[in-house]
Design a protein around this motif. Structure first.
Motif, short mmCIF file in Angstrom:
data_model
loop_
_atom_site.label_atom_id
_atom_site.label_comp_id
_atom_site.label_asym_id
_atom_site.label_seq_id
_atom_site.Cartn_x
_atom_site.Cartn_y
_atom_site.Cartn_z
N THR A 1 3.91 2.32 -4.27
CA THR A 1 4.49 1.93 -3.06
C THR A 1 3.15 2.01 -1.86
O THR A 1 2.54 2.99 -1.99
CB THR A 1 5.61 2.99 -2.58
N PRO A 2 3.06 0.98 -1.35
CA PRO A 2 2.04 1.02 -0.35
C PRO A 2 2.17 2.16 0.54
O PRO A 2 3.13 2.62 0.92
CB PRO A 2 2.23 -0.66 0.62
N ILE A 3 0.84 2.85 0.69
CA ILE A 3 0.77 4.16 1.24
C ILE A 3 1.34 3.93 2.90
O ILE A 3 2.11 4.77 3.36
CB ILE A 3 -0.53 4.64 1.27
N GLU A 4 1.33 2.84 3.58
CA GLU A 4 1.71 2.81 4.86
C GLU A 4 3.48 2.72 4.78
O GLU A 4 3.90 3.63 5.62
CB GLU A 4 1.52 1.44 5.54
N LYS A 5 3.92 2.04 3.71
CA LYS A 5 5.22 2.11 4.04
C LYS A 5 5.91 3.59 3.45
O LYS A 5 6.89 4.12 4.02
CB LYS A 5 5.91 1.03 2.66
N ALA A 6 5.32 4.07 2.36
CA ALA A 6 5.59 5.53 2.08
C ALA A 6 5.71 6.56 3.07
O ALA A 6 6.29 7.50 3.23
CB ALA A 6 4.61 5.61 0.95
N LEU A 7 4.38 6.40 3.88
CA LEU A 7 4.33 7.39 5.26
C LEU A 7 5.22 6.99 6.10
O LEU A 7 5.75 8.18 6.83
CB LEU A 7 2.67 7.29 5.64
#
Length: 315
Positions: free
Chosen positions: A297-303
């Protein structure tokens, strides 16, 4: 229960186990959750049972009728030398007696220091730590059991977890709770080295996929993992989402003293693994992408998802 539904048994109801349960339910499986207490916040429709995974007869009984069993059970570091082999005996007994596939959640410790070279599933086991050597021996035992026909086994290796429910991690409660409160955030090692993080939703999706697919057993797989950001960059991304720069308290070398929210026992046990924060930690997860189409998952979305969960936790 619909007789045509497969039964998947999840052992352990920590972050990985609970997130895996959610994932399996979305895939239409009947889920049985097992821990020592028989108590956990599982969704409606999930069987919840108490069992000791070191009791071989109990494991044979509780695994009867299962299609897949998942080892997400946790043992404190200081008990690994005793419990991991007993866990292994229990899980192999359950898998062998039921004919179920066994999916084992694993770490990266067996690889040891790599000098920053990307870790693949073929990276030699060159651990320098006691725990890394132990994980190598355990992994070899699981794969030997598969090779000799004792059980059908798959290993799923992950880096540091982060995401909803993940409290006890380098990128867990000690990061997100103080960040949301505007308090100092702890960080380990050299913050300007790339470091691998496995989003708990990706871990669950990988475990479920490996548990379903007949081509998965007989080897280790790296779960989809992000290792393109330094720890400092990850903290910057968190700060961007909160609208303020994080204040960091950095532990630059291992210690045997309590530090932040981590007690002295944990810090003492973790000292031999601290090398992971002093060199680039890069995980190659191309095999699971090429074979099963799974990507981090893109880290931005996961964060964003992680921060939303922590906000609810603190509300």
């Amino acid at each position: 229960m619909n007789a045509d539904r497969e039964t998947h048994i999840v052992f352990g109801t920590g972050p990985a186990g609970l997130t895996l349960i959610d994932e399996l339910l979305t895939r239409g499986h009947h889920v049985r959750a097992v821990n020592r207490s028989g108590s956990a916040p599982v969704p409606p429709g999930v069987e919840l049972l108490a069992a000791d995974v070191t009791d071989l007869d109990a494991m044979r009984s509780i695994c009867a009728g299962a299609t897949t069993i998942y080892h997400c059970a946790h043992a404190p570091y200081e008990l690994w030398a005793d419990l991991l082999f007993r866990f292994q005996a229990g899980f192999l007994a359950g898998a062998a007696s039921s004919g179920a596939r066994l999916v084992v959640t694993d770490t990266l410790y067996m690889y040891g220091p790599t000098g920053g070279a990307p870790m693949t599933e073929q990276t030699p086991h060159r651990a320098t730590s006691r725990k890394g050597k132990l994980r190598a021996e355990i992994a070899e035992g699981y794969l030997a059991a598969h090779a000799n026909g004792e059980a059908t086994v798959t290993i799923a290796r992950a880096a540091d977890f982060y995401g909803p429910r993940v409290l006890n991690s380098a990128l867990g409660g000690a990061t997100f709770i103080p960040a949301l409160k505007g308090e100092p955030v702890i960080a380990f090692g050299d913050l300007d080295q790339p470091h691998a993080y496995s989003y708990i939703g990706d871990v669950a999706a990988a475990l479920a996929t490996l548990g379903e697919h007949p081509d998965a057993p007989g080897r280790a797989w790296h779960v989809p993992t992000t290792s393109t950001h330094t720890t400092r960059e990850v903290h910057h991304l968190i700060g961007e989402r909160l609208g303020h720069r994080l204040t960091l308290e950095i532990l630059s070398a291992p210690t045997d003293q309590a530090w932040g929210p981590f007690d002295a026992t944990l810090m003492r046990e973790y000292a031999e693994l601290f090398y992971q924060y002093l060199e680039p930690q890069i995980v190659d997860c191309q095999a699971i992408a090429d074979t099963f189409g799974l990507h981090p998952t893109p880290i931005e979305k996961a964060l964003d998802t992680t921060l939303s969960w922590y906000r609810r936790l603190l509300a």
